[in-house]
Design an enzyme around this catalytic site. Sequence first.
Site, PDB file in Angstrom:
ATOM      1  N   GLY A   1       0.826  -1.200   0.000  1.00  0.00           N
ATOM      2  CA  GLY A   1       0.000   0.000   0.000  1.00  0.00           C
ATOM      3  C   GLY A   1       0.854   1.239   0.000  1.00  0.00           C
ATOM      4  N   PRO A   2       0.228   2.403  -0.161  1.00  0.00           N
ATOM      5  CA  PRO A   2       0.962   3.663  -0.199  1.00  0.00           C
ATOM      6  C   PRO A   2       1.678   3.922   1.130  1.00  0.00           C
ATOM      7  CG  PRO A   2      -1.357   3.983  -0.750  1.00  0.00           C
ATOM      8  CD  PRO A   2      -1.220   2.597  -0.259  1.00  0.00           C
ATOM      9  N   PRO A   3       2.614   4.840   1.135  1.00  0.00           N
ATOM     10  CA  PRO A   3       3.334   5.143   2.375  1.00  0.00           C
ATOM     11  C   PRO A   3       2.384   5.711   3.426  1.00  0.00           C
ATOM     12  CG  PRO A   3       4.359   6.220   0.469  1.00  0.00           C
ATOM     13  CD  PRO A   3       3.074   5.669   0.003  1.00  0.00           C
ATOM     14  N   GLY A   4       2.675   5.392   4.656  1.00  0.00           N
ATOM     15  CA  GLY A   4       1.934   6.003   5.750  1.00  0.00           C
ATOM     16  C   GLY A   4       0.569   5.425   6.017  1.00  0.00           C
ATOM     17  N   VAL A   5       0.299   4.207   5.507  1.00  0.00           N
ATOM     18  CA  VAL A   5      -1.023   3.637   5.775  1.00  0.00           C
ATOM     19  C   VAL A   5      -0.975   2.635   6.919  1.00  0.00           C
ATOM     20  CG1 VAL A   5      -1.977   4.015   3.489  1.00  0.00           C
ATOM     21  CG2 VAL A   5      -0.686   1.922   3.952  1.00  0.00           C
ATOM     22  N   GLY A   6       0.168   2.494   7.571  1.00  0.00           N
ATOM     23  CA  GLY A   6       0.205   1.670   8.784  1.00  0.00           C
ATOM     24  C   GLY A   6       0.845   0.303   8.607  1.00  0.00           C
ATOM     25  N   LYS A   7       1.615   0.116   7.564  1.00  0.00           N
ATOM     26  CA  LYS A   7       2.233  -1.203   7.366  1.00  0.00           C
ATOM     27  C   LYS A   7       3.233  -1.510   8.488  1.00  0.00           C
ATOM     28  CE  LYS A   7       3.693  -0.007   3.234  1.00  0.00           C
ATOM     29  NZ  LYS A   7       3.121   1.334   3.050  1.00  0.00           N
TER      30      LYS A   7
ATOM     31  N   LYS B   1      -7.996   5.943  -6.741  1.00  0.00           N
ATOM     32  CA  LYS B   1      -8.317   6.996  -7.702  1.00  0.00           C
ATOM     33  C   LYS B   1      -9.531   7.794  -7.241  1.00  0.00           C
ATOM     34  CE  LYS B   1      -6.372   4.696 -11.741  1.00  0.00           C
ATOM     35  NZ  LYS B   1      -6.657   3.884 -12.925  1.00  0.00           N
TER      36      LYS B   1
ATOM     37  N   SER C   1      -4.539   3.301 -18.504  1.00  0.00           N
ATOM     38  CA  SER C   1      -5.828   3.753 -17.979  1.00  0.00           C
ATOM     39  C   SER C   1      -6.188   5.193 -18.365  1.00  0.00           C
ATOM     40  CB  SER C   1      -5.866   3.598 -16.455  1.00  0.00           C
ATOM     41  OG  SER C   1      -5.083   4.592 -15.861  1.00  0.00           O
TER      42      SER C   1
HETATM   43  P1  ADP Z   1       3.862   2.659   6.412  1.00  0.00           P
HETATM   44  O1  ADP Z   1       4.749   1.688   7.079  1.00  0.00           O
HETATM   45  O2  ADP Z   1       2.740   2.020   5.685  1.00  0.00           O
HETATM   46  O3  ADP Z   1       4.536   3.652   5.560  1.00  0.00           O
HETATM   47  P2  ADP Z   1       3.422   3.609   9.073  1.00  0.00           P
HETATM   48  O4  ADP Z   1       3.127   2.313   9.716  1.00  0.00           O
HETATM   49  O5  ADP Z   1       4.753   4.198   9.288  1.00  0.00           O
HETATM   50  O6  ADP Z   1       3.159   3.525   7.526  1.00  0.00           O
HETATM   51  O7  ADP Z   1       2.318   4.656   9.476  1.00  0.00           O
HETATM   52  C1  ADP Z   1       2.492   6.045   9.532  1.00  0.00           C
HETATM   53  C2  ADP Z   1       1.864   6.597  10.787  1.00  0.00           C
HETATM   54  O8  ADP Z   1       0.453   6.475  10.699  1.00  0.00           O
HETATM   55  C3  ADP Z   1       2.271   5.833  11.989  1.00  0.00           C
HETATM   56  O9  ADP Z   1       2.456   6.728  13.014  1.00  0.00           O
HETATM   57  C4  ADP Z   1       1.099   4.941  12.283  1.00  0.00           C
HETATM   58  O10 ADP Z   1       0.970   4.637  13.621  1.00  0.00           O
HETATM   59  C5  ADP Z   1      -0.044   5.757  11.808  1.00  0.00           C
HETATM   60  N1  ADP Z   1      -1.139   4.911  11.331  1.00  0.00           N
HETATM   61  C6  ADP Z   1      -1.276   4.375  10.106  1.00  0.00           C
HETATM   62  N2  ADP Z   1      -2.389   3.670  10.001  1.00  0.00           N
HETATM   63  C7  ADP Z   1      -3.039   3.782  11.192  1.00  0.00           C
HETATM   64  C8  ADP Z   1      -4.265   3.280  11.711  1.00  0.00           C
HETATM   65  N3  ADP Z   1      -5.103   2.535  10.978  1.00  0.00           N
HETATM   66  N4  ADP Z   1      -4.574   3.570  12.962  1.00  0.00           N
HETATM   67  C9  ADP Z   1      -3.756   4.329  13.714  1.00  0.00           C
HETATM   68  N5  ADP Z   1      -2.598   4.848  13.283  1.00  0.00           N
HETATM   69  C10 ADP Z   1      -2.221   4.574  12.033  1.00  0.00           C
END
Ligand code: ADP
Length: 859
Positions: free
Chosen positions: A406-412, A772, A729
């Site tokens: 998934g995109p950056p910052g989605v909680g991976k 999108k 697309s």
């Molecule tokens: P990724 O690894 O996908 O790039 P991160 O795990 O570093 O993303 O997430 C970025 C920030 O967003 C982190 O501080 C994370 O705790 C927070 N975050 C992302 N998804 C959630 C969620 N569903 N609930 C709570 N916090 C989230």
Amino acid sequence: MTDEEKKTNPQEAADTPSDPAEPGSRPTASVAEADAESPKGDNPSPEEEKESGPEIPEVLPLLPVRDIVIFPYMTLPLFVGREGSVAAVDEALARDRYIFLATQRDPSVEDPKEGDLYRTGTVAMIMRMLKLPDGRLKILIQGVVKAKIVEFIEAKPAVRVRIDRIVESPMKEGSLEVEALMRASREKIEKILSLKNMPVEILMVTENINNPGVLADLVASNLRLKIEEAQSVLEEEDPVTRLNLVSTLLSRELQLAEMQAKIQNQAKEEMSKSQREYFLREQMKAIKQELGDIDGKSEEADDLKGKIEAAGMPEEVKKEAEKQLRRLEGMHPDSAESSVVRTYLDWMVELPWAKETKDNIRIGTAKEILDEDHHDLEKVKERILEYLSVRKLKDKMKGPILCFVGPPGVGKTSLGKSIARAMGRKFIRMSLGGIRDEAEIRGHRRTYVGALPGRVIQGMKQAGTRNPVFMLDEIDKVGADFRGDPSAALLEVLDPEQNFAFSDNYLNVPFDLSKVLFIATGNVIDPVPPALKDRMEIIPLSGYTDVDKLAIAKKYLLPRQLEENGIRPGKITMRDKAILAIIHEYTREAGLRNLEREIGQVCRKLARKIAEGEKGPFAVTPKSLAKYLGAPRNLPEMEGEADEVGVSTGLAWTPTGGDILFVEVSLVDGKGGVMITGYLGDVMKESAQAAITYVRSRAAKLGLPRNFHAKHDIHIHVPSGGIPKDGPSAGITIATAIVSSLTGIPVRRDVAMTGEITLRGRVLPIGGLKEKALAALRAGISHVIAPARNAKDLEEIPKHEARQVRFTLVKTMDEVLSLALTRDPFRWKKRKTKPRRGKGAPAKGAGKPKRPPRAKGPR
Ligand code: ADP
């Protein structure tokens, strides 16, 4: 007779003027030293004496001597203690100083009688006399001439003897034999002297002597002869025979001297060799001690030995470590090689060969942890809990590797951390981004300078346990080139069939990775090599909607940032509207990274205020945001934009989420050429060609002149020319812009579209519709045209968002045109307008959107 004479140690007789320099040697008979003090100052040279001889009385006082035979020309000091002897000296001094010296046969006899003395002796002259405090006398005598006792005349206090002077037979002149004999003797003397390291002055004396008898006497008096030998030399009257005798004795003496010298040399050599070694060893010891190495080295070895024992290595590994330790012990501690081995052993002992945390999987707790850390993400959490359940039931699970995409910052990452927390394991992550060299994963051989283990082993050391949760970030960014294929090494890491004996080039011993829980992450799945993809279970995570973002910001991001900046909760309140303003105006992303950063910045600014003494509490409103974050960076894409001819809005999917993009088309006079610009990939270019062909096939229906293309060149441009774009697309978007340009009908600005086009005008499905759609929402689009076959994807779009956008699903390009253009282009008969012709410039208003889209890879 109570006479007592004792040969003195020449050192005692320091007053002996002619005493030779060599300590311990016999007194030297010296011809040259005719004593100046002698009363007969005219002492003749031996040669002269030989001729004439001094006047010597026939009767002389007798001085018996022990231990020594006196020869003529010999000068030596004597101690005189025996009563009779003292009287004899006194008598001699009172007369003409001549005295007769005869050697005792047995030196121990105190009072020698006639029979106790050799009959042949030497007449000597007393040169000096000294009375010692103990009553003894010390005299210095010089031998004058040989004589034989003829008669003993007993008298008191001194015995006298009548003597017969021995006159030697005259020499035959120039006898070669004698000359040879004399030379041989001189050479022997020279050799002896040099062997004994004695001064060679005496040679000058012997050099000047021509008479063999004199030479014989001189030599004999200086050799350490036994009394009998010396006496026999003295008694021999023939000079040549005498010299022969002496020569034999010299030979013996030479042999002795040679042997002595050899023994001495050997001893010296032995001594110097062992001394040298001893000296060097001592030096080395001192140097080592100085450097603190002696103790240091063994201490280090002991230390390592202990650590090897404690590391719990498998047998084979331990053997290797011990082998290397033995090597290290044998090396110089400062050598380059030893530091290589030392580093290796440090790695070996620090790796978690046996250390592991105990898994403590309770599904209930795991769910709590996942919910506690993450908002929503229900599907993902479900899957994770299933995965953990299987792991709990089956110890040696050879299941797939989870891969969050998934995109950056989605909680991976944060999901990975929560999994580790739920299982009670350590968490480590390693980024694979940009790795092109297999050695990064598998390490370099130790033969390389500065070699290290690969990142996997480094991660294991960092984890400190052999069963951590190991997150491999950016698995989609692993590249291969001439340095080998890192994904091949990754396969070995991830394959449960192989990774129990992972071989790192540096370690050179297998390391067990089978207990590690690997999780991979990536932004896109396509670039991952199929073999790797096969081993992974892909869990997609898409971007968040504004509603989700708001909820997450309130529940997680803000409290975390407050804490990190040391602000008490309650000190700051942030209105929902302010958070939404940050989302809309300061960030434009699918994930939460920038949002968290911006919230962090607001908190830092306020923390400073608090630190400066302001009390608060502070309320952050949309208006006050500019104070903390500066002017808004993003304005809604479509705000204030009018419908335009030749510019259509597309939707693109990118690894960082969705985005909108614009397609501009302009007609210029020409001959039917096509220009496509904007850093487009091949697939996108081909889909532009397909769009043109579609339009040409529809020319009649669209009311375009049949040969419209022959007179114009079509220029298709996708702005943000610096960013590469690719994918099929954008097909319907391009076709829409072309038709708009040709017909002069503007495109609706609030409509965005995505879909692949075929030559016959069919619309094919695309990927990433959810991303999108969210991008369209962020950009303020209210109507999205999408392929009918993507209908199922609509379900993924959160209801709240789905309500805000109108979705129209289409099957053909004709439908798209009817929807996207401000007027239906197929109802052209009612239309007066001609196809628009650009005049070397883009069609009116064509494509200068205020905000160029950032699309990277539209599909
Ligand atoms: P990724 O690894 O996908 O790039 P991160 O795990 O570093 O993303 O997430 C970025 C920030 O967003 C982190 O501080 C994370 O705790 C927070 N975050 C992302 N998804 C959630 C969620 N569903 N609930 C709570 N916090 C989230």
